[in-house]
Scaffold this active site. Structure first.
Site, mmCIF file in Angstrom:
data_model
loop_
_atom_site.group_PDB
_atom_site.id
_atom_site.type_symbol
_atom_site.label_atom_id
_atom_site.label_comp_id
_atom_site.label_asym_id
_atom_site.label_seq_id
_atom_site.Cartn_x
_atom_site.Cartn_y
_atom_site.Cartn_z
ATOM 1 N N GLY A 5 124.565 34.076 -67.789
ATOM 2 C CA GLY A 5 125.367 34.692 -69.252
ATOM 3 C C GLY A 5 124.236 35.794 -69.741
ATOM 4 N N LEU B 131 125.536 38.964 -70.306
ATOM 5 C CA LEU B 131 126.103 39.798 -69.328
ATOM 6 C C LEU B 131 125.905 41.177 -69.793
ATOM 7 C CD1 LEU B 131 129.264 37.875 -68.104
ATOM 8 C CD2 LEU B 131 126.881 37.522 -67.236
ATOM 9 N N HIS C 38 125.231 42.760 -64.100
ATOM 10 C CA HIS C 38 126.253 41.713 -64.029
ATOM 11 C C HIS C 38 127.720 41.986 -63.424
ATOM 12 C CE1 HIS C 38 123.348 39.285 -66.466
ATOM 13 N NE2 HIS C 38 123.264 38.529 -65.557
ATOM 14 N N LYS D 2 120.067 42.507 -56.252
ATOM 15 C CA LYS D 2 118.780 43.108 -55.702
ATOM 16 C C LYS D 2 117.652 43.226 -56.784
ATOM 17 C CE LYS D 2 119.795 45.846 -51.939
ATOM 18 N NZ LYS D 2 119.648 47.279 -51.245
ATOM 19 N N ASP E 18 116.800 40.701 -58.691
ATOM 20 C CA ASP E 18 115.857 39.612 -58.431
ATOM 21 C C ASP E 18 115.721 39.378 -56.863
ATOM 22 O OD1 ASP E 18 115.388 38.462 -61.301
ATOM 23 O OD2 ASP E 18 117.574 38.736 -61.078
ATOM 24 N N VAL F 101 121.175 48.025 -61.135
ATOM 25 C CA VAL F 101 121.726 48.957 -62.076
ATOM 26 C C VAL F 101 120.895 49.177 -63.131
ATOM 27 C CG1 VAL F 101 123.665 49.538 -63.653
ATOM 28 C CG2 VAL F 101 124.207 47.851 -61.940
ATOM 29 N N LEU G 1 118.579 47.140 -65.762
ATOM 30 C CA LEU G 1 119.162 46.162 -66.668
ATOM 31 C C LEU G 1 118.836 44.927 -66.588
ATOM 32 C CD1 LEU G 1 122.590 47.883 -67.147
ATOM 33 C CD2 LEU G 1 120.392 48.722 -67.863
ATOM 34 N N SER H 204 119.053 40.836 -68.925
ATOM 35 C CA SER H 204 118.891 40.199 -70.310
ATOM 36 C C SER H 204 117.897 40.462 -71.113
ATOM 37 C CB SER H 204 119.600 38.714 -69.824
ATOM 38 O OG SER H 204 120.738 38.642 -69.152
HETATM 39 O O1 PAF Z 1 119.790 35.185 -61.487
HETATM 40 C C1 PAF Z 1 120.111 34.132 -62.211
HETATM 41 O O2 PAF Z 1 120.586 34.445 -63.391
HETATM 42 C C2 PAF Z 1 119.660 32.746 -62.112
HETATM 43 O O3 PAF Z 1 118.685 32.658 -61.178
HETATM 44 C C3 PAF Z 1 120.914 32.050 -61.435
HETATM 45 C C4 PAF Z 1 121.146 32.407 -59.920
HETATM 46 C C5 PAF Z 1 122.327 32.265 -61.936
HETATM 47 C C6 PAF Z 1 120.506 30.410 -61.201
HETATM 48 O O4 PAF Z 1 120.314 29.886 -62.135
#
Ligand code: PAF
Length: 285
Positions: free
Chosen positions: A27, A29, A33, A144, A146, A172, A180, A182
């Site tokens: 979330g 977002l 996302h 990418k 993460d 992005v 970007l 959260s």
């Molecule tokens: O990247 C994320 O937001 C989280 O690690 C995920 C993949 C939703 C798992 O909780």
């Protein structure tokens, strides 16, 4: 867009789609996302997003309680991207009993992010495995930004023979280069001005490698020093192989096709991560 809070509701909704693309999220977002949702939209008739802040992947001193929960705003964004189903379970639905069975990720999970966030990837893999079992997607989209998470989840899907194609989405960035995230919302105005230095530093290292430098350790040290000089508390700056995130030969003798420069550092109380790809110079000769 249908909103499901339980596995039973979700399973009922999924029956309507031939091909499902899934984007798991926690979330809060942002445009990053939403770009994952667009990629999902192009690849399937059913797009499922999930929002679940997964306690298992937070360490005892991390920000689980203060992680932003913005469901109404998120819902509007997902709707605008044409997402068909939002799965937003509560903790009781995902973990009705203590989650004593866990995925044990590979040794890579103890390096880079894993070295500073012990247990993080076992929490990520465990929840992703559960979500994959609930959603049963054909495709799942991961960003990418993460990068280590992307590699580890892709490896999990392959090694457990999950019939799911893992699609990688480009990071992005804001106009000044900041990836970007959260967590950018935690930055003060001064920190926000400083924050793009992480990307600039990784870029500087990547540019050096693209121009022919193979003294990766020197580049890493210089990158750390640059950030520390500007008040950052650096966890790691690392040059790794594109495939598998292995440590490259210190002088470039293994001729990698692609390297990735990764970094994680704290600015005040906020920890930021980023990475950039680089094709080493010898590959262009
Ligand atoms: O990247 C994320 O937001 C989280 O690690 C995920 C993949 C939703 C798992 O909780």
């Amino acid at each position: 867009m249908e909103i499901c809070h339980t596995a039973a509701e979700l399973s009922e909704r999924l029956a309507a789609y031939r091909k499902v693309a899934f984007v798991p999220t926690m979330g809060n977002l942002h445009r990053g996302h939403l770009s994952l949702m667009q990629i999902a939209r192009e690849r399937a008739d059913g797009v499922v997003a999930s929002i679940f802040v997964n306690r298992l992947q937070f360490g005892p001193n991390e920000d689980f309680d203060r992680y932003p929960r913005t469901i109404e705003q998120d819902r509007a964004g997902l709707e605008a991207e044409g997402v068909n189903v939002l799965f937003a379970p509560d903790e009781q639905e995902m973990y009705p009993t203590p989650q004593v069975y866990r995925v044990q990720p590979p040794p890579l999970a103890t390096e880079l992010e894993g070295a500073f966030r012990p247990g993080f990837f076992d929490g990520v893999c465990t929840v992703v495995l559960k979500l994959f079992n609930l959603v049963q997607p054909d495709i799942a989209v991961f960003g990418k930004k993460d990068r280590q998470q992307l590699k580890i989840v892709r490896g999990m899907a392959q090694q457990f023979n999950m019939p799911i194609q893992i699609v990688a989405a480009e990071t992005v960035r804001a106009d000044d280069g900041l990836a970007l995230s959260s967590r950018n919302g935690y930055l003060t105005a001064d920190e926000r001005r400083e924050a793009p230095r992480l990307y600039r530093t990784l870029r500087w290292i990547a540019d050096g490698i693209a121009a022919g430098r193979t003294d990766y350790a020197n580049l890493e040290v210089a990158g750390r020093a640059e950030l520390a000089r500007h008040g950052w508390n650096v966890d790691y700056i690392a040059v790794r192989h594109g495939l598998g995130l292995r440590i490259p030969h210190p002088e470039g003798f293994d001729h990698p096709n692609l390297l990735i420069v990764l970094g994680a550092a704290k600015l005040g109380a906020t920890r930021l991560i980023d990475n950039v790809d680089v094709v080493p110079k010898h590959n262009e000769d």
